[in-house]
Design an enzyme around this catalytic site. Structure first.
Site, PDB file in Angstrom:
ATOM      1  N   GLY A  26      30.138  32.765  66.360  1.00 29.79           N
ATOM      2  CA  GLY A  26      29.305  31.929  67.235  1.00 29.79           C
ATOM      3  C   GLY A  26      30.214  31.210  68.229  1.00 29.79           C
ATOM      4  N   ALA A  27      31.119  31.992  68.867  1.00 24.80           N
ATOM      5  CA  ALA A  27      32.245  31.398  69.618  1.00 24.80           C
ATOM      6  C   ALA A  27      31.994  31.195  71.105  1.00 24.80           C
ATOM      7  CB  ALA A  27      33.473  32.292  69.451  1.00 24.80           C
TER       8      ALA A  27
ATOM      9  N   TYR B 233      12.914  17.935  62.235  1.00 24.05           N
ATOM     10  CA  TYR B 233      14.225  18.552  61.987  1.00 24.05           C
ATOM     11  C   TYR B 233      14.586  18.548  60.494  1.00 24.05           C
ATOM     12  CZ  TYR B 233      18.719  20.532  62.839  1.00 24.05           C
ATOM     13  OH  TYR B 233      19.781  21.413  62.821  1.00 24.05           O
TER      14      TYR B 233
HETATM   15  P1  NAD Z   1      24.729  27.455  70.626  1.00 21.96           P
HETATM   16  O1  NAD Z   1      23.393  28.016  70.940  1.00 21.96           O
HETATM   17  O2  NAD Z   1      25.439  26.687  71.665  1.00 21.96           O
HETATM   18  O3  NAD Z   1      25.720  28.622  70.131  1.00 21.96           O
HETATM   19  C1  NAD Z   1      25.295  29.603  69.221  1.00 21.96           C
HETATM   20  C2  NAD Z   1      26.334  30.693  69.086  1.00 21.96           C
HETATM   21  O4  NAD Z   1      25.841  31.679  68.162  1.00 21.96           O
HETATM   22  C3  NAD Z   1      26.614  31.454  70.411  1.00 21.96           C
HETATM   23  O5  NAD Z   1      27.995  31.774  70.450  1.00 21.96           O
HETATM   24  C4  NAD Z   1      25.806  32.747  70.251  1.00 21.96           C
HETATM   25  O6  NAD Z   1      26.299  33.851  70.967  1.00 21.96           O
HETATM   26  C5  NAD Z   1      25.972  32.971  68.758  1.00 21.96           C
HETATM   27  N1  NAD Z   1      24.964  33.862  68.163  1.00 21.96           N
HETATM   28  C6  NAD Z   1      23.615  33.697  68.096  1.00 21.96           C
HETATM   29  N2  NAD Z   1      23.062  34.731  67.410  1.00 21.96           N
HETATM   30  C7  NAD Z   1      24.076  35.561  67.058  1.00 21.96           C
HETATM   31  C8  NAD Z   1      24.153  36.778  66.332  1.00 21.96           C
HETATM   32  N3  NAD Z   1      23.076  37.369  65.784  1.00 21.96           N
HETATM   33  N4  NAD Z   1      25.371  37.361  66.199  1.00 21.96           N
HETATM   34  C9  NAD Z   1      26.497  36.811  66.729  1.00 21.96           C
HETATM   35  N5  NAD Z   1      26.477  35.639  67.399  1.00 21.96           N
HETATM   36  C10 NAD Z   1      25.284  35.022  67.560  1.00 21.96           C
HETATM   37  O7  NAD Z   1      24.505  26.584  69.292  1.00 21.96           O
HETATM   38  P2  NAD Z   1      25.134  25.230  68.739  1.00 21.96           P
HETATM   39  O8  NAD Z   1      24.186  24.137  69.031  1.00 21.96           O
HETATM   40  O9  NAD Z   1      26.554  25.100  69.105  1.00 21.96           O
HETATM   41  O10 NAD Z   1      25.002  25.504  67.179  1.00 21.96           O
HETATM   42  C11 NAD Z   1      26.066  25.949  66.370  1.00 21.96           C
HETATM   43  C12 NAD Z   1      25.929  25.332  64.987  1.00 21.96           C
HETATM   44  O11 NAD Z   1      26.061  23.904  65.115  1.00 21.96           O
HETATM   45  C13 NAD Z   1      24.545  25.574  64.352  1.00 21.96           C
HETATM   46  O12 NAD Z   1      24.693  25.746  62.959  1.00 21.96           O
HETATM   47  C14 NAD Z   1      23.825  24.271  64.636  1.00 21.96           C
HETATM   48  O13 NAD Z   1      22.761  24.003  63.735  1.00 21.96           O
HETATM   49  C15 NAD Z   1      24.979  23.291  64.448  1.00 21.96           C
HETATM   50  N6  NAD Z   1      24.738  21.949  65.020  1.00 21.96           N
HETATM   51  C16 NAD Z   1      24.255  21.799  66.286  1.00 21.96           C
HETATM   52  C17 NAD Z   1      23.984  20.516  66.764  1.00 21.96           C
HETATM   53  C18 NAD Z   1      23.421  20.287  68.148  1.00 21.96           C
HETATM   54  O14 NAD Z   1      22.909  19.209  68.407  1.00 21.96           O
HETATM   55  N7  NAD Z   1      23.504  21.262  69.042  1.00 21.96           N
HETATM   56  C19 NAD Z   1      24.257  19.393  65.963  1.00 21.96           C
HETATM   57  C20 NAD Z   1      24.802  19.589  64.702  1.00 21.96           C
HETATM   58  C21 NAD Z   1      25.028  20.867  64.210  1.00 21.96           C
END
Ligand code: NAD
Length: 396
Positions: free
Chosen positions: A48-49, A234
């Site tokens: 998820g980079a 949530y």
């Molecule tokens: P984001 O949407 O910015 O990034 C998601 C990443 O996952 C991207 O790199 C995307 O390409 C990749 N991805 C999605 N489906 C995929 C698949 N099938 N195969 C390979 N890659 C895939 O999301 P984010 O908000 O950075 O979330 C990342 C983590 O952080 C999640 O677990 C989220 O719950 C957690 N988080 C987010 C927040 C927030 O407020 N955004 C807060 C706390 C925790």
């Protein structure tokens, strides 16, 4: 072509290559300005980079800690006059910057849930590194195709009781009421299947079976608890169930790692606007209030600042700020009493007229545009852009 934001609901269907690249360059500059981060593991796999917390982790690890990185993501290249997804441009910008800095970085574009992806990554680790020191699981996916070929989808719904709230229309700034029926048992189970800990465990099991986990191996997964005002949708909703499952998975991985050393950590991050977060019902109101309160208090952070602080003060110093469930807490400033008091007092009082007095919807809009490479200072948005940006991929 000249690329402009095309916004439909909570989606923007275009992305700006130069804007995305500048966003990555600024994040790199920012982490470098803090100086080297000691004790950073040297071989990091990030699943998820290409966006949000995963991209920030890759930047902090590589440009702060000097780590070699493998990045897994699922992004869309430009096709027939359509721009690529923002994550594509950002991953390409990261790869270019890493190359210029002499930092090893390899990229895998495709489905992280699939066996083919896992096999390709394991083969690369074996061939290039021998062992991996750290695996960051930062996937935010809407759906998962299982080995059987069946696709299950996650939903963002309340559990037990209906949810009613409000969302802000991005363009008109009107407040629209939201009403969501509670999720069915099948929807809850599907959300846990997609966003819970099962696939994280599967990755670690396969890496362990391939004997590529280094001694003192570390794996992390990001979670969110948030404020009481968002709990109905949530933390007490379907996504919260999936996040609870991460705690279970961390326990199971820790048990497994006992045999060889190492640890699995769930880390609670603050609420921020990312691609994934923009889809959460009602989040626009909460985040606009949060931005207002945290900016006034001088404690506002983006993904980069959160991960930078995590790496510099928590992950590697043996004295982490943990809660009763053993999670590392990076949401301390979001949950500070004065910040939450502000949010709770003004929650329910937001109107289109006071959106930018009581809350900071402008900052929310700015963050949303920035996500797609728009409204970034220093970019000439009237200039012609080539939407096709290449990237060397090991997979995809
Ligand atoms: P984001 O949407 O910015 O990034 C998601 C990443 O996952 C991207 O790199 C995307 O390409 C990749 N991805 C999605 N489906 C995929 C698949 N099938 N195969 C390979 N890659 C895939 O999301 P984010 O908000 O950075 O979330 C990342 C983590 O952080 C999640 O677990 C989220 O719950 C957690 N988080 C987010 C927040 C927030 O407020 N955004 C807060 C706390 C925790």
């Amino acid at each position: 072509m000249i690329i402009e934001p095309k916004i439909k609901g909570f989606l923007c269907t275009t992305a700006h290559p130069t804007g995305c690249a500048l966003d990555v360059a600024q994040q790199i500059q920012q982490v470098r300005s803090g100086g080297p981060i000691e004790k950073t593991p040297k071989r990091i796999l990030i699943i998820g980079a290409s966006g949000g917390y995963g991209l920030a982790t890759r930047i902090v690890g590589a440009f702060g800690g000097g780590a070699e990185t493998l990045g897994v993501f699922f992004e869309r290249p430009a096709l027939k006059g359509r721009t690529a997804s923002p994550g594509w441009y950002k991953a390409a910008a990261f790869a270019e910057a890493a190359g210029k800095a002499g930092l090893y970085a390899k990229d895998f574009n495709g489905d992280a849930f699939s066996q083919d992806m896992k096999t390709a990554v394991i083969e690369t680790i074996r061939a290039d590194w021998g062992k991996v020191d750290m695996v960051v699981y930062s996937l935010a996916a809407p759906a998962r195709t299982l080995a059987s070929g069946e696709t299950v989808r996650s939903v963002l719904k309340p559990i037990g009781e209906p949810f009613s709230g409000a969302t802000i229309d991005f363009k008109t700034q009107e407040l629209r009421s939201l009403a969501l029926e509670p999720a069915s048992e099948e929807e809850i189970a599907a959300t846990v299947k997609v966003m819970g800990g099962e696939d994280w465990e599967d990755w670690i099991e396969q890496l362990s079976a391939a004997d590529v986990l280094a001694d003192d191996f570390l794996t992390t997964n990001y979670t969110y608890l948030g404020s009481e005002v968002t709990w109905p949708i949530y933390y007490h909703g379907t996504i919260g169930r999936a996040k609870e499952d991460l705690d279970r998975a961390a326990g199971a991985i820790n048990e497994q790692l006992k045999r060889q050393g190492g640890r699995a950590d769930v880390i609670v991050m603050k609420g921020l606007l990312t691609q994934a977060a923009s889809a959460i019902p009602g989040m626009s109101v909460y985040l606009s209030l949060l931005f207002k309160a945290m900016k006034a208090a001088g404690t506002h952070e983006g993904c980069l600042e959160q991960v930078d602080r995590l790496f510099r003060t928590q992950l590697f110093n043996g004295n982490q700020r943990r809660d009763e469930a053993g999670r590392i807490r990076m949401d301390d400033w979001e949950l500070a009493a004065d910040i939450q008091e502000y949010v709770k007092t003004h929650w329910g009082k937001i109107t289109p007229e006071n959106l930018n007095q009581l809350a900071d919807f402008t900052a929310y809009q700015q963050a949303f545009l920035n996500l797609h490479g728009f409204a970034i200072e220093g970019v000439d948005y009237a200039a012609e852009e080539d939407p096709e940006v290449g990237m060397a991929l090991v997979f995809g």
